[in-house]
Design a protein around this motif. Structure first.
Motif, PDB file in Angstrom:
ATOM      1  N   CYS A 285       0.838  -1.205   0.000  1.00 39.13           N
ATOM      2  CA  CYS A 285       0.000   0.000   0.000  1.00 39.13           C
ATOM      3  C   CYS A 285       0.872   1.253   0.000  1.00 39.13           C
ATOM      4  O   CYS A 285       2.054   1.211   0.324  1.00 39.13           O
ATOM      5  CB  CYS A 285      -0.910  -0.064   1.226  1.00 39.13           C
TER       6      CYS A 285
ATOM      7  N   THR B  78       1.033   3.643   2.004  1.00 41.49           N
ATOM      8  CA  THR B  78       1.591   4.032   3.299  1.00 41.49           C
ATOM      9  C   THR B  78       2.933   3.341   3.542  1.00 41.49           C
ATOM     10  O   THR B  78       3.827   3.900   4.175  1.00 41.49           O
ATOM     11  CB  THR B  78       0.586   3.717   4.418  1.00 41.49           C
TER      12      THR B  78
ATOM     13  N   HIS C 236       1.053  -3.702   6.117  1.00 42.48           N
ATOM     14  CA  HIS C 236      -0.084  -3.540   7.039  1.00 42.48           C
ATOM     15  C   HIS C 236      -1.394  -4.003   6.422  1.00 42.48           C
ATOM     16  O   HIS C 236      -2.447  -3.741   6.964  1.00 42.48           O
ATOM     17  CB  HIS C 236      -0.188  -2.071   7.467  1.00 42.48           C
ATOM     18  N   GLU C 237      -1.322  -4.696   5.261  1.00 45.55           N
ATOM     19  CA  GLU C 237      -2.552  -5.089   4.565  1.00 45.55           C
ATOM     20  C   GLU C 237      -2.521  -6.614   4.397  1.00 45.55           C
ATOM     21  O   GLU C 237      -2.461  -7.128   3.283  1.00 45.55           O
ATOM     22  CB  GLU C 237      -2.576  -4.371   3.197  1.00 45.55           C
TER      23      GLU C 237
ATOM     24  N   CYS D 139      -6.812  -2.891   4.569  1.00 48.97           N
ATOM     25  CA  CYS D 139      -6.569  -1.448   4.437  1.00 48.97           C
ATOM     26  C   CYS D 139      -7.418  -0.829   3.339  1.00 48.97           C
ATOM     27  O   CYS D 139      -8.505  -0.342   3.593  1.00 48.97           O
ATOM     28  CB  CYS D 139      -5.083  -1.132   4.224  1.00 48.97           C
TER      29      CYS D 139
HETATM   30 ZN    ZN Z   1      -2.713   1.070   3.558  1.00 48.03          ZN
END
Ligand code: ZN
Ligand code: APR
Ligand code: ZN
Length: 369
Positions: free
Chosen positions: A40, A42, A62-63, A169
């Motif tokens: 992602c 981020t 984080h996904e 996410c």
């Molecule tokens: Zn994300």
């Protein structure tokens, strides 16, 4: 436990795949074997060095989605074998934020999470004795990761983990912004700026909310077709006009839309999204994350005359109580996820996944372990 992981050593450096040591979960913690993870913006933002909270060396990601392999003392809500999605926005159910009924921004472990550490102030990852920091409390670019119990959503095991990782996410962020944050009503007109994974999911949310008209806005004409397949009624390319796009939208919609969403992370389109809203009641929701230090602006009269500016993180979704429901909606066909996976790669090709994202070649690459 030994685990293959992609390590971010320093800002701007490519990730390297290493065999790290992962400590057993401590009290209140859970070890998860990741099956898949999305890549992602981020992750790229932190890797670029622009994130003031970025700490290296760390394990980004984080996904993700995976399976519980070990639980620490006192863990009762998940068990070995459960299918789970890690939550960068946890849900403790007890803090002021969780109890407010007004936000999903649980603050129970915010301080340590922002420092790349578990709630006890230490890391579970190391390489040759050197501690490696966590990232967003999730670190899904590792085959095995450790998470606080409050940062795990238990989901229906019937869902393919290499697809529903995207509900960790981007997709949830877009849909939730429509349903939870803006609370779009049936019959509303909606405009969405930016048609990446997040903006396309805003379209999905607007369809679920029974919006009557959905204007999809992007400078890349290739985005039009999929946007329309998902339910957008109009595609608008700002490059086709020589005047501000908000003027065009206000004209097309008899005074402006009821709801607009910014899913780019650009402060100029944030302004355009607000000013595309109808006088008296139009509401604009910022989803995109702007660069560090950037500021938004508009004439205050825009707000005085009834427009509302708000923002949304993780779609306002409370991960433990609401994310399992998103997985159910995926399983019964109400939420599309498979179509968002435009590339799948092994962990070894994670740097290529970042390159494809920067080049705008993919909606999402899913990394499988
Ligand atoms: Zn994300
Ligand atoms: N006007 C209109 N569209 C634009 C503009 C612009 N000025 N600039 C970029 N876009 C379009 C791109 O062509 C692309 O289709 O916005 C889209 C952004 O999509 P992605 O880069 O795939 O981003 P996505 O993953 O959807 O995330 C969007 O949300 O969560 C945040 O950090 C994330 O800020 C990012 C945003
Ligand atoms: Zn909380």
């Amino acid at each position: 436990m030994k685990s293959r992981a992609a390590i971010a050593w320093a800002a701007g450096q490519p990730l390297t795949i290493e065999e790290v040591d992962v400590q057993a979960p401590q009290a209140g913690e859970v070890m998860v074997k990741l099956v898949a993870t999305g890549v992602c913006h981020t992750d790229a933002f932190t890797l670029s060095g622009a994130d003031p909270e970025g700490i290296f060396p760390c394990i980004l990601g984080h996904e993700g989605a995976g399976i519980v392999v070990e639980v620490g003392e006192g863990v009762t809500s998940v068990a070995v074998g459960d299918h789970v999605i890690p939550l960068y926005t946890p849900e403790c159910g007890e803090c002021k934020f969780c109890k407010s009924g007004k936000t999903n921004l649980c603050q129970a472990i915010r301080a340590t999470q922002g420092k790349g550490l578990m709630p006890d102030g230490t890391s579970r990852f190391s390489l040759n004795g050197q501690p490696i920091y966590h990232f967003m409390g999730t670190s899904t670019f590792s085959e095995y990761t450790v998470l606080p119990e409050i940062a795990i959503a238990k989901i229906n095991p019937a869902a393919a983990l290499d697809k529903v990782c995207l509900l960790g996410c981007g997709i949830t962020t877009g849909i939730g912004a429509v349903l939870n944050t803006a609370k779009v009503e049936p019959g509303s007109t909606v405009a969405v700026f930016g048609l990446g994974g997040v903006g396309l999911s805003v379209i999905q949310g607007a369809v679920l909310a029974k919006a009557s008209r959905i204007l999809a806005i992007d400078i890349n004409p290739d985005k039009a077709e999929f946007a329309k397949q998902l339910g957008a009624t109009d595609f608008i390319n700002p490059k086709d006009y020589d005047r501000p796009i908000q003027e065009v939208i206000v004209e097309l919609t008899d005074g402006g839309v009821d709801y607009s969403f910014e899913a780019i992370g650009n402060v100029n389109t944030m302004r355009a999204a607000l000013e595309s809203c109808h006088k008296g009641w139009g509401e604009s929701t910022i989803i995109g994350v702007a660069g560090a230090g950037q500021e938004i602006s508009t004439r205050p009269f825009q707000l005085v005359t009834g427009r509302v500016w708000r923002g949304s993180a993780f779609g306002g979704v409370k991960g433990r109580s609401q994310l399992p429901g998103y997985v159910e909606q995926y399983l019964n066909g109400q939420i599309k996820v498979d179509e968002f996976v435009t590339e799948t790669r092994p962990l070894e090709e994670i740097n290529e996944a970042f390159e494809d994202m920067h080049a705008g070649k993919v909606i999402r690459t899913v990394i499988t372990f």
